[in-house]
Design a protein around this motif. Structure first.
Motif, PDB file in Angstrom:
ATOM      1  N   TRP A 158       0.830  -1.194   0.000  1.00  0.00           N
ATOM      2  CA  TRP A 158       0.000   0.000   0.000  1.00  0.00           C
ATOM      3  C   TRP A 158       0.872   1.255   0.000  1.00  0.00           C
ATOM      4  CZ3 TRP A 158      -4.382  -1.054  -1.751  1.00  0.00           C
ATOM      5  CH2 TRP A 158      -5.194  -2.095  -1.283  1.00  0.00           C
ATOM      6  N   ARG A 159       1.946   1.218   0.771  1.00  0.00           N
ATOM      7  CA  ARG A 159       2.838   2.378   0.842  1.00  0.00           C
ATOM      8  C   ARG A 159       3.345   2.759  -0.559  1.00  0.00           C
ATOM      9  NH1 ARG A 159       6.596   4.011   5.132  1.00  0.00           N
ATOM     10  NH2 ARG A 159       6.506   1.931   6.047  1.00  0.00           N
ATOM     11  N   GLN A 160       3.776   1.755  -1.311  1.00  0.00           N
ATOM     12  CA  GLN A 160       4.284   1.998  -2.661  1.00  0.00           C
ATOM     13  C   GLN A 160       3.170   2.476  -3.590  1.00  0.00           C
ATOM     14  OE1 GLN A 160       7.369   1.663  -3.959  1.00  0.00           O
ATOM     15  NE2 GLN A 160       8.554   0.368  -2.574  1.00  0.00           N
ATOM     16  N   LEU A 161       2.031   1.831  -3.520  1.00  0.00           N
ATOM     17  CA  LEU A 161       0.929   2.173  -4.421  1.00  0.00           C
ATOM     18  C   LEU A 161       0.485   3.616  -4.218  1.00  0.00           C
ATOM     19  CD1 LEU A 161      -1.075   0.879  -6.526  1.00  0.00           C
ATOM     20  CD2 LEU A 161      -2.670   0.706  -4.602  1.00  0.00           C
ATOM     21  N   PHE A 162       0.285   3.988  -2.975  1.00  0.00           N
ATOM     22  CA  PHE A 162      -0.171   5.347  -2.698  1.00  0.00           C
ATOM     23  C   PHE A 162       0.885   6.384  -3.071  1.00  0.00           C
ATOM     24  CE2 PHE A 162      -2.674   3.218   0.955  1.00  0.00           C
ATOM     25  CZ  PHE A 162      -3.645   2.798   0.070  1.00  0.00           C
ATOM     26  N   CYS A 163       2.151   6.011  -2.939  1.00  0.00           N
ATOM     27  CA  CYS A 163       3.231   6.928  -3.315  1.00  0.00           C
ATOM     28  C   CYS A 163       3.128   7.273  -4.796  1.00  0.00           C
ATOM     29  CB  CYS A 163       4.589   6.305  -3.010  1.00  0.00           C
ATOM     30  SG  CYS A 163       6.003   7.381  -3.390  1.00  0.00           S
ATOM     31  N   TYR A 164       2.940   6.260  -5.641  1.00  0.00           N
ATOM     32  CA  TYR A 164       2.802   6.507  -7.077  1.00  0.00           C
ATOM     33  C   TYR A 164       1.593   7.396  -7.355  1.00  0.00           C
ATOM     34  CZ  TYR A 164       6.018   2.533  -7.390  1.00  0.00           C
ATOM     35  OH  TYR A 164       7.090   1.693  -7.244  1.00  0.00           O
ATOM     36  N   LYS A 165       0.511   7.122  -6.678  1.00  0.00           N
ATOM     37  CA  LYS A 165      -0.708   7.908  -6.912  1.00  0.00           C
ATOM     38  C   LYS A 165      -0.491   9.378  -6.553  1.00  0.00           C
ATOM     39  CE  LYS A 165      -5.556   8.309  -5.486  1.00  0.00           C
ATOM     40  NZ  LYS A 165      -6.272   7.953  -6.724  1.00  0.00           N
ATOM     41  N   HIS A 166       0.072   9.618  -5.387  1.00  0.00           N
ATOM     42  CA  HIS A 166       0.223  11.005  -4.944  1.00  0.00           C
ATOM     43  C   HIS A 166       1.278  11.757  -5.749  1.00  0.00           C
ATOM     44  CE1 HIS A 166      -2.657  10.790  -1.766  1.00  0.00           C
ATOM     45  NE2 HIS A 166      -2.050   9.776  -1.185  1.00  0.00           N
ATOM     46  N   LEU A 178       4.465  11.329 -15.168  1.00  0.00           N
ATOM     47  CA  LEU A 178       3.114  10.759 -15.105  1.00  0.00           C
ATOM     48  C   LEU A 178       3.100   9.361 -15.715  1.00  0.00           C
ATOM     49  CD1 LEU A 178       0.744  13.734 -16.081  1.00  0.00           C
ATOM     50  CD2 LEU A 178       1.199  12.817 -13.825  1.00  0.00           C
ATOM     51  N   LYS A 179       3.722   9.215 -16.869  1.00  0.00           N
ATOM     52  CA  LYS A 179       3.734   7.911 -17.532  1.00  0.00           C
ATOM     53  C   LYS A 179       4.461   6.862 -16.691  1.00  0.00           C
ATOM     54  CE  LYS A 179       3.531   9.729 -22.264  1.00  0.00           C
ATOM     55  NZ  LYS A 179       4.254   9.845 -23.564  1.00  0.00           N
ATOM     56  N   THR A 180       5.606   7.266 -16.138  1.00  0.00           N
ATOM     57  CA  THR A 180       6.389   6.325 -15.334  1.00  0.00           C
ATOM     58  C   THR A 180       5.636   5.896 -14.081  1.00  0.00           C
ATOM     59  OG1 THR A 180       8.455   7.297 -16.134  1.00  0.00           O
ATOM     60  CG2 THR A 180       8.562   6.000 -14.098  1.00  0.00           C
ATOM     61  N   ASN A 181       5.079   6.857 -13.364  1.00  0.00           N
ATOM     62  CA  ASN A 181       4.364   6.527 -12.133  1.00  0.00           C
ATOM     63  C   ASN A 181       3.054   5.801 -12.409  1.00  0.00           C
ATOM     64  OD1 ASN A 181       5.864   7.649  -9.684  1.00  0.00           O
ATOM     65  ND2 ASN A 181       5.875   9.416 -11.040  1.00  0.00           N
ATOM     66  N   ALA A 182       2.405   6.095 -13.536  1.00  0.00           N
ATOM     67  CA  ALA A 182       1.185   5.371 -13.897  1.00  0.00           C
ATOM     68  C   ALA A 182       1.507   3.906 -14.179  1.00  0.00           C
ATOM     69  CB  ALA A 182       0.529   6.013 -15.111  1.00  0.00           C
ATOM     70  N   TYR A 183       2.622   3.679 -14.850  1.00  0.00           N
ATOM     71  CA  TYR A 183       3.044   2.288 -15.109  1.00  0.00           C
ATOM     72  C   TYR A 183       3.356   1.568 -13.800  1.00  0.00           C
ATOM     73  CZ  TYR A 183       5.976  -1.617 -16.610  1.00  0.00           C
ATOM     74  OH  TYR A 183       6.512  -2.864 -16.785  1.00  0.00           O
ATOM     75  N   ASN A 184       4.090   2.237 -12.912  1.00  0.00           N
ATOM     76  CA  ASN A 184       4.426   1.629 -11.622  1.00  0.00           C
ATOM     77  C   ASN A 184       3.177   1.376 -10.780  1.00  0.00           C
ATOM     78  OD1 ASN A 184       7.160   1.709 -12.234  1.00  0.00           O
ATOM     79  ND2 ASN A 184       7.483   3.696 -11.259  1.00  0.00           N
ATOM     80  N   TYR A 185       2.231   2.292 -10.848  1.00  0.00           N
ATOM     81  CA  TYR A 185       0.969   2.117 -10.115  1.00  0.00           C
ATOM     82  C   TYR A 185       0.242   0.863 -10.602  1.00  0.00           C
ATOM     83  CZ  TYR A 185      -3.723   3.224  -8.324  1.00  0.00           C
ATOM     84  OH  TYR A 185      -4.953   3.178  -7.691  1.00  0.00           O
TER      85      TYR A 185
END
Length: 422
Positions: free
Chosen positions: A174-182, A257-264
């Motif tokens: 969850w920590r990682q997922l929310f980090c990408y989102k924010h 945005l593209k990088t973090n969207a992929y990681n998310y």
């Protein structure tokens, strides 16, 4: 009536590290215990992440009233004890507990509203192992106030205490997922503010450049205009640099945005696979969390592409304006140099002309002065020698001046004949 047992409240917060170019990534979080809760700090690249959690003590009976306001105050107090620096990227709250009730949506709604967030509205639920999960979040309207606008809340309600224990396996996910989102939301918010700044410069004001005559000979006017044009040129160079940097920043955020969207997306799929291994009989369905990726792809990224396409011509317009001003500056400078050169030449020629005239006049005065007494001497002046001296001096002066002026005029013609053709 409250049927939520063993309520927990989690707070995930993320801060851009100072300096932001630091890219440390610590796999193991730093954990600290406090009464009925814990805090966990972990560095994720250029981001400091903090997880704080607390709960009621009774694991088997629902409290008389929902304790989330008190739990929130407790987490806020513990958060203030932590030394945090950097800009806030975002925060996520997780409301957690278990209930034996068949329909838990009303329980989730009541728990959510107890924290004084926005109205519940119509919410879809998902499946997370054996738990029901809800996500409440909407894209901010005021991008300059993300701290209050960007409220991201998850509610997870398990059917019993045993299955609720599985949540500990997902803290870091969850920590990682929310980090990408924010990071996505924060970066997009920065581009909204930057767009407003660049839009003001999209149609730059044309400087006061009026039609001009290349034959102008007004030195003071030329010098004044050249000074103003040079200032305008410097100002436009500075604006061009800032504009180019702004467009480059938009492109950087597009890639972010593209990088973090992929990681998310990858992290969310990893959470589903992990949850399915723990409870294979109850496959997870986190589609409610996947809609965020669609928002990023079809709105955020699409909007940034449109912004770049719309704002890029402004850069070329500014460059053309600079070329125009620079061209006029060069013409004006050439005109000014020409006038100054002519002025200096005329001054030098004048000095030469008068030098020759004065020199010849002095020679003439010296040459004719011995002959003047013979010319002016007569019986009227003999009794008055002082008058005779004045007459002799005056006559010598006037004759030498006439000769000097004639010599000066002759010198002018000679000097002009030697000028190079203009």
């Amino acid at each position: 009536m409250n049927n939520l047992i063993y309520p927990h409240l989690f707070l995930f917060t993320y801060y851009l590290k100072m300096p932001p170019n630091s890219q440390e990534d610590f796999d193991k979080p730093e954990n600290t215990r406090f009464p009925d809760g814990f805090s966990s700090r972990r560095t994720l690249g250029d981001t400091d992440s903090f997880l704080l959690a607390c709960s009621v003590a009774d694991k088997n009976n629902p409290p008389d009233s929902l304790p989330f306001p008190e739990l929130k105050d407790k987490l806020t107090t513990e958060k203030e004890k932590i030394s945090i620096s950097g800009e806030l990227l975002g925060k996520t709250w997780i409301i957690l507990g278990y209930s034996t009730a068949e329909n838990t949506e009303n329980i989730a709604k009541e728990a959510y509203e107890s924290l004084n967030f926005e109205k519940w509205g119509s919410q879809e639920s998902g499946q997370f192992s054996e738990a029901k999960i809800w996500e409440i979040w909407q894209t901010p309207q005021n991008w300059q106030n993300l701290e209050t606008e960007n409220n991201h809340i998850l509610i997870i309600i398990y059917p019993n205490l045993t299955t609720m224990g599985h949540i500990a396996n997902f803290y870091e996910d969850w920590r990682q997922l929310f980090c990408y989102k924010h990071k996505i939301v924060w970066a997009y918010g920065k581009t909204r503010q930057l767009k407003q700044t660049l839009a003001k410069q999209f149609s730059p004001e044309v400087q006061a450049i009026t039609p001009f005559e290349t034959t102008s000979s007004q030195l003071n006017l030329l010098e004044s205009e050249l000074t103003e044009l040079t200032k305008a040129l410097d100002k436009n160079y500075q604006t061009l640099s800032e504009y180019a940097q702004g467009l480059a920043h938009l492109e950087v955020q597009m890639q972010a945005l593209k990088t973090n969207a992929y990681n998310y997306q990858e992290r969310l799929q990893s959470i589903e696979r992990k949850a399915n291994k723990i409870t294979p009989a109850n496959p997870s369905n986190l589609d409610i969390l996947k809609t965020f990726n669609d928002l990023v792809k079809y709105k955020y990224q699409s909007q940034l592409e449109q912004d770049l396409a719309a704002l890029s011509p402004g850069l070329r317009l500014r460059e053309k304006q600079i070329d125009t001003i620079r061209g006029i500056v060069e013409i004006r400078q050439a005109q000014l140099d020409d006038i100054i050169e002519k002025r200096d030449r005329i001054f030098q020629e004048t000095v030469q002309e008068w030098g020759i005239g004065i020199g010849i006049a002095a020679i003439a005065a010296t040459s004719i002065s011995p002959f003047i007494p013979n010319i002016t001497k007569n019986k009227l002046t003999e009794p008055f020698p002082a008058v005779e001296g004045v007459i002799n001096l005056s006559l010598t002066f006037f004759i030498s001046i006439i000769i000097g002026i004639a010599a000066k005029n002759k010198a002018r013609k000679l000097i002009k004949s030697r000028r190079p053709p203009s």
